[in-house]
Scaffold this active site. Structure first.
Site, mmCIF file in Angstrom:
data_model
loop_
_atom_site.group_PDB
_atom_site.id
_atom_site.type_symbol
_atom_site.label_atom_id
_atom_site.label_comp_id
_atom_site.label_asym_id
_atom_site.label_seq_id
_atom_site.Cartn_x
_atom_site.Cartn_y
_atom_site.Cartn_z
ATOM 1 N N ASP A 14 -3.504 2.270 -5.445
ATOM 2 C CA ASP A 14 -2.262 2.244 -4.652
ATOM 3 C C ASP A 14 -2.113 1.000 -3.785
ATOM 4 O OD1 ASP A 14 -3.912 2.770 -2.374
ATOM 5 O OD2 ASP A 14 -2.284 3.907 -1.471
ATOM 6 N N GLU A 15 -2.884 -0.023 -4.060
ATOM 7 C CA GLU A 15 -2.933 -1.143 -3.125
ATOM 8 C C GLU A 15 -3.125 -2.471 -3.842
ATOM 9 O OE1 GLU A 15 -6.298 -0.616 -0.534
ATOM 10 O OE2 GLU A 15 -6.092 -2.652 0.230
ATOM 11 N N ASP A 28 0.858 -1.188 0.000
ATOM 12 C CA ASP A 28 0.000 0.000 0.000
ATOM 13 C C ASP A 28 0.896 1.240 0.000
ATOM 14 O OD1 ASP A 28 -3.131 0.721 1.468
ATOM 15 O OD2 ASP A 28 -1.626 2.236 1.023
HETATM 16 P P1 TTP Z 1 -5.286 5.028 1.147
HETATM 17 O O1 TTP Z 1 -4.257 3.964 0.875
HETATM 18 O O2 TTP Z 1 -6.443 4.686 2.017
HETATM 19 O O3 TTP Z 1 -4.602 6.283 1.829
HETATM 20 P P2 TTP Z 1 -3.246 6.988 1.501
HETATM 21 O O4 TTP Z 1 -2.424 6.205 0.525
HETATM 22 O O5 TTP Z 1 -3.539 8.393 1.126
HETATM 23 O O6 TTP Z 1 -2.535 7.029 2.915
HETATM 24 P P3 TTP Z 1 -1.857 5.843 3.731
HETATM 25 O O7 TTP Z 1 -0.418 6.243 3.867
HETATM 26 O O8 TTP Z 1 -2.555 5.833 5.049
HETATM 27 O O9 TTP Z 1 -2.037 4.581 2.935
HETATM 28 O O10 TTP Z 1 -5.861 5.597 -0.194
HETATM 29 C C1 TTP Z 1 -5.070 5.694 -1.383
HETATM 30 C C2 TTP Z 1 -5.511 6.854 -2.229
HETATM 31 O O11 TTP Z 1 -6.880 6.703 -2.582
HETATM 32 C C3 TTP Z 1 -5.432 8.190 -1.514
HETATM 33 O O12 TTP Z 1 -4.148 8.771 -1.641
HETATM 34 C C4 TTP Z 1 -6.495 8.988 -2.191
HETATM 35 C C5 TTP Z 1 -7.528 7.981 -2.604
HETATM 36 N N1 TTP Z 1 -8.658 8.038 -1.662
HETATM 37 C C6 TTP Z 1 -9.759 8.852 -1.967
HETATM 38 O O13 TTP Z 1 -9.798 9.450 -3.042
HETATM 39 N N2 TTP Z 1 -10.799 8.924 -1.083
HETATM 40 C C7 TTP Z 1 -10.797 8.258 0.113
HETATM 41 O O14 TTP Z 1 -11.753 8.361 0.916
HETATM 42 C C8 TTP Z 1 -9.663 7.421 0.427
HETATM 43 C C9 TTP Z 1 -9.594 6.670 1.733
HETATM 44 C C10 TTP Z 1 -8.631 7.358 -0.487
HETATM 45 MG MG MG Z 2 -2.172 4.107 0.730
#
Ligand code: TTP
Ligand code: MG
Length: 370
Positions: A109-110, A14
């Site tokens: 991203d995952e 992730d």
């Molecule tokens: P996440 O992996 O949930 O969050 P993140 O990568 O920003 O942070 P972390 O370091 O905690 O992993 O989400 C990945 C991307 O998806 C995030 O950068 C933006 C998008 N996203 C949205 O557009 N809306 C949302 O509600 C969430 C949770 C994520």
């Molecule tokens: Mg993330």
């Protein structure tokens, strides 16, 4: 003799604060400052990502940008550039496939990788995870966090445990210590509704869940009972499925102002229905389930869903279903901030036989979720 399959090796990767990280990589002037990727704070848009500096102020994704600015007036707001995130996402996917074809992508991203067998013939999943992180960094200049475990549930929790730039390996004998303290909302498949039900039953953590018998869980949660019983014991047999079909198609929008007039909402839902229906149709599929989502002015969100016996074979039928579901909300009496329609439960058109969809709306089965 009992033959047990070899222990699986799963890596969950992730990216760290993904959208924000991409923006900071490309604009050094943004680094070290609280940053939200989202719309302008004087609009009605929502934060998609907050960087770690912004998170210190309590800002998180899903929050309105106006609220984010209230929490941190000097926070910077950058509009999202999805094409750029898509390109990075393709780069990291290409890296995953250098290691295994068993890659299940969850979002931009995952992803989960099953590396039990892998193209590098490397026995250590930990070493592979370290290498994948390094490859991602050298290709994109961005950090990722990885979790390594024997199943998807534990790997996912592990990837979150040491963010950012983390690597967390959970060996089988450590699994229970690792998961027992987790709140049940961390369990994949548990949403707000089930979480609330669990709270009523005084099941707050995985440890609480572990104490419940299979009979009890099946009585309370039906078919999911066995899954929950297993998860509470650190057992998750879901396989990594390399290609995941989209689970739903949706269209939704936050309005410029909160809406009380039903006619406006109906016109909007008609347009949404047309959009999602044609998107699905273009992919050669029809759906059986319509979900209406309404967010009221106070951010309370409700969904109303109906599953039909047969397939919804026109945009008008999707709209009629959405309009009927709208009657099951407080729309018209309570101001609405966002509305949307989504379709799920698909069948490819070609699998529906020569006669096309039959039995539409016959003996409609209803599932209403509050
Ligand atoms: P996440 O992996 O949930 O969050 P993140 O990568 O920003 O942070 P972390 O370091 O905690 O992993 O989400 C990945 C991307 O998806 C995030 O950068 C933006 C998008 N996203 C949205 O557009 N809306 C949302 O509600 C969430 C949770 C994520
Ligand atoms: Mg993330």
């Amino acid at each position: 003799m009992v033959i047990t399959p070899p222990q699986r090796k799963i890596i969950h990767v992730d990216m760290d604060m993904f959208y924000a990280a991409v923006e900071m990589r490309d604009r050094p002037d943004l680094r070290g400052k609280p940053l939200v990727v989202g719309g302008r704070p004087d609009s009605r848009s929502v934060a998609t990502t907050a960087n770690y500096e912004a998170r210190k102020f309590g800002i998180h994704s899903g929050m309105s940008c106006a609220e984010a600015r209230r929490l941190c007036p000097r926070c910077l707001f950058i509009p999202p550039d999805f094409r750029k995130y898509q390109a990075v996402s393709e780069q990291i996917r290409a890296i995953f496939f250098e290691y295994t074809d068993l890659v299940e992508t969850m979002s931009l991203d995952e992803a989960y990788l099953d590396v039990t067998q892998n193209k590098k013939n490397e026995a250590s999943a930990t070493r592979l995870a370290r290498e994948i992180k390094a490859r991602i960094f050298s290709a994109t200049g961005l950090t990722a966090s990885a979790g390594v475990a024997a199943n998807m549930f534990v790997a996912k929790i592990a990837s979150d445990a040491r963010k950012p730039d983390g690597l967390c390996v959970v060996r089988p004998e450590r699994v229970m210590d690792f998961i027992r303290p987790l709140p049940v909302i961390c369990i994949p498949g548990i949403g707000k509704v089930t979480d609330a039900r669990m709270r009523q039953l005084n099941i707050l953590t995985v440890a609480d869940l572990e104490k419940k018998s299979l009979e009890f869980l099946e009585g309370e949660f039906g078919k999911s009972g066995r899954y929950l019983h297993n998860i509470a014991r650190g057992i998750d047999e879901r396989p990594v499925i390399p290609w995941r079909e989209r689970q739903s198609y949706g269209a939704e929008e936050t309005f410029e102002r909160d809406i009380l007039e039903k006619k406006f909402l109906l016109d909007f839902l008609r347009e949404c229905s047309r959009r999602v229906f044609s998107e699905l149709r273009e992919e050669g599929k029809l759906a059986r389930t319509v979900t209406l989502k309404i967010k009221y002015f106070d951010f309370q969100t409700v969904t109303r869903r109906q599953t039909f016996d047969g397939f919804l074979d026109s945009a008008e039928k999707v709209f009629q279903a959405a309009a009927t579901l709208l009657e099951k909300t407080e729309a018209g009496r309570r101001r609405v901030r966002l509305a949307g329609v989504s379709l799920s439960n698909f069948q490819p058109l070609k699998a529906l036989g020569q006669d096309g969809p039959v039995g539409l709306f016959k003996e409609a089965e209803k599932t209403i979720e509050a």
